[in-house]
Design an enzyme around this catalytic site. Structure first.
Site, PDB file in Angstrom:
ATOM      1  N   TYR A 135       0.809  -1.219   0.000  1.00  0.00           N
ATOM      2  CA  TYR A 135       0.000   0.000   0.000  1.00  0.00           C
ATOM      3  C   TYR A 135       0.846   1.275   0.000  1.00  0.00           C
ATOM      4  CZ  TYR A 135      -4.451  -2.326   0.405  1.00  0.00           C
ATOM      5  OH  TYR A 135      -5.567  -3.058   0.125  1.00  0.00           O
ATOM      6  N   ARG A 163       3.155   8.709   5.899  1.00  0.00           N
ATOM      7  CA  ARG A 163       2.093   9.238   6.775  1.00  0.00           C
ATOM      8  C   ARG A 163       0.764   9.344   6.026  1.00  0.00           C
ATOM      9  NH1 ARG A 163       4.798  14.803   8.537  1.00  0.00           N
ATOM     10  NH2 ARG A 163       4.285  14.414  10.693  1.00  0.00           N
ATOM     11  N   LYS A 184       6.564   9.155  13.957  1.00  0.00           N
ATOM     12  CA  LYS A 184       5.512   8.371  13.299  1.00  0.00           C
ATOM     13  C   LYS A 184       4.666   7.605  14.324  1.00  0.00           C
ATOM     14  CE  LYS A 184       2.969   6.078  10.700  1.00  0.00           C
ATOM     15  NZ  LYS A 184       2.843   5.545   9.398  1.00  0.00           N
ATOM     16  N   ARG A 223      -3.642   9.628  17.789  1.00  0.00           N
ATOM     17  CA  ARG A 223      -4.985   9.376  17.233  1.00  0.00           C
ATOM     18  C   ARG A 223      -5.668   8.239  17.992  1.00  0.00           C
ATOM     19  NH1 ARG A 223      -7.827  11.237  12.931  1.00  0.00           N
ATOM     20  NH2 ARG A 223      -8.984   9.783  11.618  1.00  0.00           N
ATOM     21  N   ARG A 261     -10.439  24.895  22.321  1.00  0.00           N
ATOM     22  CA  ARG A 261      -9.233  24.073  22.513  1.00  0.00           C
ATOM     23  C   ARG A 261      -9.565  22.595  22.757  1.00  0.00           C
ATOM     24  NH1 ARG A 261      -8.443  28.954  24.148  1.00  0.00           N
ATOM     25  NH2 ARG A 261      -9.425  28.621  26.172  1.00  0.00           N
ATOM     26  N   CYS A 291      -2.336   0.125  11.160  1.00  0.00           N
ATOM     27  CA  CYS A 291      -1.436   1.191  11.621  1.00  0.00           C
ATOM     28  C   CYS A 291      -1.785   1.627  13.032  1.00  0.00           C
ATOM     29  CB  CYS A 291      -1.542   2.372  10.675  1.00  0.00           C
ATOM     30  SG  CYS A 291      -1.355   1.894   8.956  1.00  0.00           S
TER      31      CYS A 291
HETATM   32  N1  SAJ Z   1     -11.573   5.733  13.818  1.00  0.00           N
HETATM   33  C1  SAJ Z   1     -12.522   5.960  14.810  1.00  0.00           C
HETATM   34  N2  SAJ Z   1     -12.873   7.256  15.109  1.00  0.00           N
HETATM   35  C2  SAJ Z   1     -12.323   8.307  14.459  1.00  0.00           C
HETATM   36  C3  SAJ Z   1     -11.343   8.074  13.462  1.00  0.00           C
HETATM   37  C4  SAJ Z   1     -10.986   6.767  13.169  1.00  0.00           C
HETATM   38  O1  SAJ Z   1     -13.069   5.020  15.412  1.00  0.00           O
HETATM   39  O2  SAJ Z   1     -12.699   9.444  14.777  1.00  0.00           O
HETATM   40  C5  SAJ Z   1     -11.168   4.350  13.517  1.00  0.00           C
HETATM   41  C6  SAJ Z   1     -11.458   3.939  12.062  1.00  0.00           C
HETATM   42  O3  SAJ Z   1     -12.794   3.553  11.906  1.00  0.00           O
HETATM   43  C7  SAJ Z   1     -10.470   2.794  11.878  1.00  0.00           C
HETATM   44  C8  SAJ Z   1      -9.278   3.243  12.722  1.00  0.00           C
HETATM   45  O4  SAJ Z   1      -9.756   4.237  13.610  1.00  0.00           O
HETATM   46  O5  SAJ Z   1     -10.985   1.595  12.408  1.00  0.00           O
HETATM   47  C9  SAJ Z   1      -8.104   3.801  11.913  1.00  0.00           C
HETATM   48  O6  SAJ Z   1      -8.575   4.627  10.866  1.00  0.00           O
HETATM   49  P1  SAJ Z   1      -7.917   6.046  10.526  1.00  0.00           P
HETATM   50  O7  SAJ Z   1      -8.655   6.630   9.381  1.00  0.00           O
HETATM   51  O8  SAJ Z   1      -7.854   6.878  11.752  1.00  0.00           O
HETATM   52  O9  SAJ Z   1      -6.403   5.723  10.173  1.00  0.00           O
HETATM   53  P2  SAJ Z   1      -5.638   4.711   9.163  1.00  0.00           P
HETATM   54  O10 SAJ Z   1      -5.212   3.528   9.977  1.00  0.00           O
HETATM   55  O11 SAJ Z   1      -6.377   4.466   7.920  1.00  0.00           O
HETATM   56  O12 SAJ Z   1      -4.353   5.634   8.801  1.00  0.00           O
HETATM   57  C10 SAJ Z   1      -3.528   6.135   9.848  1.00  0.00           C
HETATM   58  C11 SAJ Z   1      -3.264   7.633   9.627  1.00  0.00           C
HETATM   59  N3  SAJ Z   1      -2.663   8.219  10.815  1.00  0.00           N
HETATM   60  C12 SAJ Z   1      -3.125   9.365  11.378  1.00  0.00           C
HETATM   61  O13 SAJ Z   1      -4.089   9.955  10.959  1.00  0.00           O
HETATM   62  C13 SAJ Z   1      -2.351   9.894  12.542  1.00  0.00           C
HETATM   63  C14 SAJ Z   1      -2.363   7.831   8.403  1.00  0.00           C
HETATM   64  O14 SAJ Z   1      -2.013   9.202   8.256  1.00  0.00           O
HETATM   65  C15 SAJ Z   1      -1.092   6.983   8.565  1.00  0.00           C
HETATM   66  O15 SAJ Z   1      -0.211   7.140   7.433  1.00  0.00           O
HETATM   67  C16 SAJ Z   1      -1.516   5.535   8.653  1.00  0.00           C
HETATM   68  O16 SAJ Z   1      -2.311   5.390   9.854  1.00  0.00           O
HETATM   69  C17 SAJ Z   1      -0.267   4.675   8.703  1.00  0.00           C
HETATM   70  O17 SAJ Z   1       0.105   4.136   7.642  1.00  0.00           O
HETATM   71  O18 SAJ Z   1       0.371   4.605   9.751  1.00  0.00           O
END
Ligand code: SAJ
Length: 425
Positions: A13, A163, A215, A222, A255, A269
């Site tokens: 990916y 990222r 990273k 998050r 804030r 991730c």
């Molecule tokens: N999720 C929630 N609530 C939210 C946001 C997400 O429950 O408010 C859940 C999603 O449904 C999912 C999981 O979190 O199950 C992860 O989804 P995501 O969209 O937050 O992230 P990923 O795993 O698709 O991608 C992340 C990203 N990291 C951040 O935003 C800090 C991306 O930028 C990274 O490059 C990626 O991980 C990675 O490759 O590490």
């Protein structure tokens, strides 16, 4: 120094989109992967992964002769390593397994030449870049490396973590800022020169260890924020408060910025990387570990709520447990994608099917057949109309197909909306 010939090891990916973007900037790119089927497909101008616009980009790059794939690397100016860093199997805890990075080092070491740059892109625990440099140095004692020769080394080494957000990879590859951590300042400068071929965001320099931790920190931040939202959702359920309204209101504070609760956290991730901090710092990383545990336990809580709703229908004398039908809306790990790996929605559907003696159906617009762990338990793939007739509707993924849907449920029906997207009329 210029980087005209680039080898990208790992065509998943991250590696494949990165290789294709370099090729679109007229760099000669060789993509290397141990998966011979993927290599053959790419050489025909096709792709083995689903990501918007990637197929077109790869097709163009291969047709124009800038992108080739192979199972073996060749000499080049720069080498990028974008291979998986999973957990070790067969050991307790969540220890990162660097075996794929080591294998990538073994494969590129014989073709390394004086003046080459090697960049580790894989998400890695702190110290992995130094470890990679150590493996390369051991394989090539005839070349000098930054850990021994500093700025005068033959080979430059840097960590530049990806990222990008799945679903938006090609846009984010170009526009996101990049954190570039060289083992020395000259290594960082070399890596900036490489990435400037396509990165329009800022390239920010640091050292390799800080880049690695950066990273892991982004994804842990998050994860912790989502864990906070998930914990709130459980508290609000007990207190009879609408968590979605609560978070909307709290986020009106200048804030405060709370993310959204859901059925748990999935993907490869956010649910993985925080453990790399925990495993290296088990006594210190208390909050990061707790967040992981909160998010990992959310699917169990969802299942206990489903059980509670089934109990309500039965106790009301309206039906028997066997006659209660349950529909799961969505199975992927997040909205609008087809990726079921590490999906809390899939795990919940599986647990429901395991425990519930009645009919269990599922809707997932992005797949054509259910995985065997659901079909083996008698789950059937269906459409939204049939699913909305079930006694218990469990919304697990906020796919656009039912986002903002307004539904009126009968007295024999219950909705458990883990994403807060369906309005009941
Ligand atoms: N999720 C929630 N609530 C939210 C946001 C997400 O429950 O408010 C859940 C999603 O449904 C999912 C999981 O979190 O199950 C992860 O989804 P995501 O969209 O937050 O992230 P990923 O795993 O698709 O991608 C992340 C990203 N990291 C951040 O935003 C800090 C991306 O930028 C990274 O490059 C990626 O991980 C990675 O490759 O590490």
């Amino acid at each position: 120094m210029s980087f005209e010939n680039i080898v990208v090891v790992g065509l998943g990916y991250i590696g494949l989109p990165t290789a294709a973007v370099f090729a679109s900037r007229k760099k000669r790119v060789l993509g290397v992967d141990i998966n011979a089927d993927a290599v053959n497909l790419i050489n025909q101008g096709e792709v083995h992964i689903v990501e918007p616009d990637l197929d077109m980009l790869v097709h163009a790059a291969v047709s124009e002769g800038y992108l080739r794939a192979s199972t073996e690397p060749e000499p080049a100016d720069a080498f990028l390593i974008a291979v998986p860093t999973p957990f070790k199997t067969g050991v307790a805890g969540h220890e990162p397994d660097l075996a794929y990075i080591q294998a990538a080092c073994d494969s590129i070491a014989p073709v390394l030449q004086k003046g080459n740059l090697v960049v580790l892109e894989s998400t890695s625990p702190v110290g992995a870049t130094e470890q990679m440099a150590g493996w390369l140095a051991k394989a090539r004692p005839d070349l000098s490396f930054p850990q021994n020769s500093g700025e005068d080394s033959d080979i430059r080494i840097a960590h530049c973590p990806e990222r990008v957000l799945p679903g938006h990879i090609l846009r984010e590859l170009v526009h996101n800022d990049r954190v570039i951590g060289g083992m020395t300042p000259r290594c960082s400068e070399a890596a900036v020169l490489l990435y400037q071929a396509f990165v329009e965001g800022e390239c920010i320099l640091t050292n390799a260890r800080t880049a690695e931790m950066c990273k892991l920190t982004e994804n842990s931040f998050r994860d912790t924020n989502i864990a906070f939202a998930n914990e709130l959702s459980i508290i609000c359920d007990k207190q009879n408060i609408d968590v979605w309204e609560l978070i909307r209101l709290a986020n009106r504070h200048p804030r405060v910025n709370i993310l959204q609760p859901g059925p748990g956290v999935g993907g490869h991730c956010i649910a993985v990387d925080p453990w790399f901090i925990v495993s290296g710092n088990p006594d210190e990383a208390r909050l990061i570990r707790a967040a992981r545990e909160v998010n990992d336990k959310k699917p169990d809580w969802v299942c206990s709520k489903v059980n509670e709703l089934a109990g309500e229908l039965i106790n009301g004398g309206q039906t028997t447990r066997e006659a209660v039908s349950i529909a799961c809306l969505g199975l992927s790990f997040k909205a609008d994608i087809d990726d079921l790996r590490e999906s809390p929605a899939l795990k919940i559907a599986e647990m429901i099917a395991e425990l519930h003696p009645g009919k269990v159906i599922a809707v997932e617009p992005h797949i054509e057949a259910l995985p065997s762990q659901l079909t083996d338990r008698g789950v059937r793939l269906t459409n939204l109309d049939e699913a909305l007739q079930a006694n218990i509707v469990v919304l697990l993924v906020d796919h656009k197909e039912w986002k903002s849907l307004s539904v009126s449920f009968g007295i024999h029906q219950r909705l458990l909306d883990t994403r807060g997207v369906i309005a009941q009329s």
